[in-house]
Design a protein around this motif. Sequence first.
Motif, PDB file in Angstrom:
ATOM      1  N   LYS A 249       0.776  -1.319  -0.042  1.00  0.00           N
ATOM      2  CA  LYS A 249       0.117  -0.066   0.023  1.00  0.00           C
ATOM      3  C   LYS A 249       0.822   1.277  -0.146  1.00  0.00           C
ATOM      4  CE  LYS A 249      -1.151   0.155   5.003  1.00  0.00           C
ATOM      5  NZ  LYS A 249      -0.931   1.687   5.452  1.00  0.00           N
ATOM      6  N   LEU A 250       2.030   1.202   0.004  1.00  0.00           N
ATOM      7  CA  LEU A 250       3.091   2.259  -0.083  1.00  0.00           C
ATOM      8  C   LEU A 250       3.071   2.681  -1.539  1.00  0.00           C
ATOM      9  CD1 LEU A 250       5.765   1.231   2.666  1.00  0.00           C
ATOM     10  CD2 LEU A 250       3.854   2.952   2.997  1.00  0.00           C
ATOM     11  N   GLN A 251       3.782   3.771  -1.567  1.00  0.00           N
ATOM     12  CA  GLN A 251       4.233   4.013  -3.042  1.00  0.00           C
ATOM     13  C   GLN A 251       4.984   3.259  -3.572  1.00  0.00           C
ATOM     14  OE1 GLN A 251       7.231   5.155  -4.463  1.00  0.00           O
ATOM     15  NE2 GLN A 251       6.572   5.615  -6.445  1.00  0.00           N
ATOM     16  N   LYS A 252       4.856   2.799  -4.733  1.00  0.00           N
ATOM     17  CA  LYS A 252       5.760   1.548  -5.468  1.00  0.00           C
ATOM     18  C   LYS A 252       7.542   1.786  -5.003  1.00  0.00           C
ATOM     19  CE  LYS A 252       6.704   1.633  -9.736  1.00  0.00           C
ATOM     20  NZ  LYS A 252       6.572   1.598 -11.487  1.00  0.00           N
ATOM     21  N   ASP A 253       8.018   2.692  -5.385  1.00  0.00           N
ATOM     22  CA  ASP A 253       9.361   2.852  -4.904  1.00  0.00           C
ATOM     23  C   ASP A 253       9.806   2.694  -3.438  1.00  0.00           C
ATOM     24  OD1 ASP A 253      10.398   3.450  -7.802  1.00  0.00           O
ATOM     25  OD2 ASP A 253       8.888   5.140  -7.440  1.00  0.00           O
ATOM     26  N   LEU A 254       9.023   3.275  -2.731  1.00  0.00           N
ATOM     27  CA  LEU A 254       9.196   3.273  -1.186  1.00  0.00           C
ATOM     28  C   LEU A 254       8.808   1.888  -0.883  1.00  0.00           C
ATOM     29  CD1 LEU A 254       9.383   5.797   0.878  1.00  0.00           C
ATOM     30  CD2 LEU A 254       7.147   5.120   1.477  1.00  0.00           C
ATOM     31  N   GLY A 255       7.673   1.278  -1.229  1.00  0.00           N
ATOM     32  CA  GLY A 255       7.480  -0.052  -0.885  1.00  0.00           C
ATOM     33  C   GLY A 255       8.440  -1.052  -1.180  1.00  0.00           C
ATOM     34  N   LYS A 256       8.883  -1.103  -2.360  1.00  0.00           N
ATOM     35  CA  LYS A 256       9.878  -2.002  -2.755  1.00  0.00           C
ATOM     36  C   LYS A 256      11.198  -1.780  -1.988  1.00  0.00           C
ATOM     37  CE  LYS A 256      12.292  -3.339  -7.120  1.00  0.00           C
ATOM     38  NZ  LYS A 256      12.764  -3.011  -8.367  1.00  0.00           N
ATOM     39  N   PHE A 257      11.597  -0.746  -1.723  1.00  0.00           N
ATOM     40  CA  PHE A 257      12.787  -0.485  -0.987  1.00  0.00           C
ATOM     41  C   PHE A 257      12.872  -0.831   0.287  1.00  0.00           C
ATOM     42  CE2 PHE A 257      15.672   2.721   1.437  1.00  0.00           C
ATOM     43  CZ  PHE A 257      16.926   2.075   1.082  1.00  0.00           C
ATOM     44  N   SER A 309       2.479   6.418   7.213  1.00  0.00           N
ATOM     45  CA  SER A 309       2.447   6.101   5.710  1.00  0.00           C
ATOM     46  C   SER A 309       1.815   6.905   4.731  1.00  0.00           C
ATOM     47  CB  SER A 309       2.163   4.530   5.653  1.00  0.00           C
ATOM     48  OG  SER A 309       0.899   4.371   5.744  1.00  0.00           O
ATOM     49  N   LEU A 310       0.819   7.546   5.321  1.00  0.00           N
ATOM     50  CA  LEU A 310       0.244   8.654   4.523  1.00  0.00           C
ATOM     51  C   LEU A 310       1.110   9.787   3.976  1.00  0.00           C
ATOM     52  CD1 LEU A 310      -3.356   8.776   6.180  1.00  0.00           C
ATOM     53  CD2 LEU A 310      -2.563   7.355   4.162  1.00  0.00           C
ATOM     54  N   PHE A 311       2.267  10.034   4.831  1.00  0.00           N
ATOM     55  CA  PHE A 311       3.183  10.985   4.416  1.00  0.00           C
ATOM     56  C   PHE A 311       4.493  10.405   4.077  1.00  0.00           C
ATOM     57  CE2 PHE A 311       0.212  12.255   7.789  1.00  0.00           C
ATOM     58  CZ  PHE A 311      -0.136  13.709   7.259  1.00  0.00           C
ATOM     59  N   HIS A 312       4.318   9.109   3.523  1.00  0.00           N
ATOM     60  CA  HIS A 312       5.562   8.593   2.994  1.00  0.00           C
ATOM     61  C   HIS A 312       6.859   8.156   3.907  1.00  0.00           C
ATOM     62  CE1 HIS A 312       3.484   8.986  -0.870  1.00  0.00           C
ATOM     63  NE2 HIS A 312       3.583  10.310  -0.494  1.00  0.00           N
ATOM     64  N   ALA A 313       6.686   7.962   5.287  1.00  0.00           N
ATOM     65  CA  ALA A 313       7.617   7.776   6.035  1.00  0.00           C
ATOM     66  C   ALA A 313       7.448   6.362   6.182  1.00  0.00           C
ATOM     67  CB  ALA A 313       7.088   7.976   7.561  1.00  0.00           C
ATOM     68  N   PHE A 314       8.900   5.554   6.674  1.00  0.00           N
ATOM     69  CA  PHE A 314       9.210   4.301   6.590  1.00  0.00           C
ATOM     70  C   PHE A 314       8.881   4.288   8.003  1.00  0.00           C
ATOM     71  CE2 PHE A 314      11.940   5.276   3.005  1.00  0.00           C
ATOM     72  CZ  PHE A 314      11.829   4.119   2.316  1.00  0.00           C
ATOM     73  N   ARG A 355      12.079   8.558  -0.267  1.00  0.00           N
ATOM     74  CA  ARG A 355      11.114   9.483   0.117  1.00  0.00           C
ATOM     75  C   ARG A 355      10.781  10.667  -0.692  1.00  0.00           C
ATOM     76  NH1 ARG A 355      10.709  11.926   5.304  1.00  0.00           N
ATOM     77  NH2 ARG A 355       8.445  11.881   4.896  1.00  0.00           N
ATOM     78  N   LYS A 356      11.726  11.304  -0.919  1.00  0.00           N
ATOM     79  CA  LYS A 356      11.278  12.356  -2.003  1.00  0.00           C
ATOM     80  C   LYS A 356      11.031  11.877  -3.561  1.00  0.00           C
ATOM     81  CE  LYS A 356      14.970  15.504  -0.426  1.00  0.00           C
ATOM     82  NZ  LYS A 356      16.517  15.926  -0.616  1.00  0.00           N
ATOM     83  N   LEU A 357      11.223  10.786  -3.842  1.00  0.00           N
ATOM     84  CA  LEU A 357      10.920  10.237  -5.072  1.00  0.00           C
ATOM     85  C   LEU A 357       9.258   9.798  -4.800  1.00  0.00           C
ATOM     86  CD1 LEU A 357      11.076   9.039  -8.224  1.00  0.00           C
ATOM     87  CD2 LEU A 357      12.110   7.054  -7.150  1.00  0.00           C
ATOM     88  N   ALA A 358       8.990   9.304  -3.988  1.00  0.00           N
ATOM     89  CA  ALA A 358       7.738   8.758  -3.527  1.00  0.00           C
ATOM     90  C   ALA A 358       6.701   9.899  -3.692  1.00  0.00           C
ATOM     91  CB  ALA A 358       7.599   8.085  -2.233  1.00  0.00           C
ATOM     92  N   ILE A 359       7.011  10.995  -2.826  1.00  0.00           N
ATOM     93  CA  ILE A 359       6.214  12.184  -3.000  1.00  0.00           C
ATOM     94  C   ILE A 359       5.855  12.881  -4.351  1.00  0.00           C
ATOM     95  CG2 ILE A 359       6.080  14.555  -1.929  1.00  0.00           C
ATOM     96  CD1 ILE A 359       7.620  13.849   0.184  1.00  0.00           C
TER      97      ILE A 359
END
Length: 605
Positions: A249-257, A309-314, A355-359
């Motif tokens: 459910k995370l942004q694709k790059d964030l979730g993969k990393f 996670s709504l703010f793209h934090a790990f 994180r920057k990429l995910a945003i």
Amino acid sequence: MPINKLLTYLTEQTFIYSLIWRHFNSTMKTPKIKYLISFFLLILPTITVFQVQADDLGSNKSLTYAEVIDKYKALDSLYEDAKMITYGRTDCGVPLHLFVITTTHVFDPWRLHELNKCVLFINNGIHPGEPDGIDASIQLATDLLSKPLYKRLLENVVVCIIPVFNIDGALQRSCCSRANQNGPDEYGFRANALNLDLNRDFVKSDSKSTKTMINILRQWDPDVIVDTHVSDGADYQYTMTLIAEQHNKLQKDLGKFMHQKLTPALYSKMKELNDEMSPYIQHLENQSIPDSGIVAFLETPRYLCGYASLFHAFCYTSEAHMLKPFYQRKKSTYNLLSSFVELCDEYGEKIIETRKLAISESMKKKYYLFNWKCDTAQFELMDFKGYEARFKASTVTDENRLYYDRTKPYKKKIRYYNSYYASDSIAIPRYIYIPQAYDNLIQLLHLNGVEFNRMQMDSTATLTATFITDYKTVSSPAEGHYLHYNIKTRTQEREYSLHKNDYLISLPQKNMGYILETLTSRASDSYFCWGFFDSFLQQKEWFSDYLYEDQAADLLQKDPQLKADFEKWKAENPGIDAYSKLNYIYRNSNSFEKTFMRYPVFFIY
């Protein structure tokens, strides 16, 4: 020296020795030197074992709230790399504290992000009856500030620690509220002064404490968050279990990393410390033991990690095993927190970049996915160290009862269900329109960093309205609210009047995940589900049946389609009383109120 203190001390040194070994192993080329160093590291614990201080980690006592704060204040006064910052108020009237460690001597969060520092945020005591992280974090802070080898890890990392989040609960100390937990002697209570579980309060923010915490989180915008807990449930060999925010459910790059790099790295680091851990033990539906497989826990936005996670934090939740002794759980929590500091040091640059990429990528999306469900068709096999589950007759209930036989440990492959899919989606609008009457909603959106424009004059525009066509409500309150679920809706696009000073949210924007998750009525933790708009679920105008008879007859005569629909409805619902028949005509007439069941948040596409 008692054996538990000896063992605790030896394991405490493991992290230090592993750091030393990793450093020399990567820099020394001569095998002979490596051999001498390894030999030295092996005998070092026996040389220093009798230097253990009286207040080491072997105690079964957890610190009181006052003792915790005093210790952090003492560290603040001793070290220029540390600062205790006071924020806002909590529900019991006591300020919330944030303890920050950074070798930059800069304690401005915006400046630290400009310096490209990776911000690690450790939250403790959201459930004060689970105090392992409270005590472990003090030891971690002390070591980071006082030991040069630890201090090296702070070159690229800022460590932020909430000493105790639920202060209200921490002040309600007792011995026994967590009936199945193995120590400490005393601890706090799960709920706060409003009897709320703060780890169910992040979206709705009923608590002053939560509002203050959100203010801290939005200011510091942490890159990695750890929320420390103690688990309930099954028995097994691990001291530590871990919830990693659900990667699908995370942004694709964030979730993969996170799924392929960060989480495996944590497991490796804990294994190096002889403290293997497992994913958090949540059973499959209708199953009661881990052998049948475990399911990755889904943290929705009511929880800290689901919110973050709504703010793209790990975000991670540590769950030390309740059946292990307190000193052992505390040590394992310390090991995990130490590993997180290492993780942020090693991967800090990539964490920030991802994180920057995910945003950036999230702001390009055309659709928003929500209401995630476990895909039980997909699983991975994982090694699991448990105990045999058995049944025997209960002396209390006269039924068979479950127990785990610790004389029968095992290691076996079990199924781990760690894939989720979105069961719902919406097209992302260009704007969201909110009437100014909703002050509480606007305050929450503002607290969470949402950017608004206000209407400068009265106007008209084509808006998409959402009507609630069906929903269910829980039979007993959840955290002060009667939650709605299984929401069904229909939409209607037409021209509406917009009024001066009403609010207009433009999309995309940085905090879009939070905006859409809370304002999409069907989302599982939306403000609609939490009952923020219940007044629109009640009809306000009615009719007098004896007077409406003539109007109803006139309507049926003038509108053949209405008459045909009415006759069909009667045929499909035999035995309907006279009032219900009149009500059918009334609800399908121009007299029926246009705002009934109309969700008062509008989308503009």
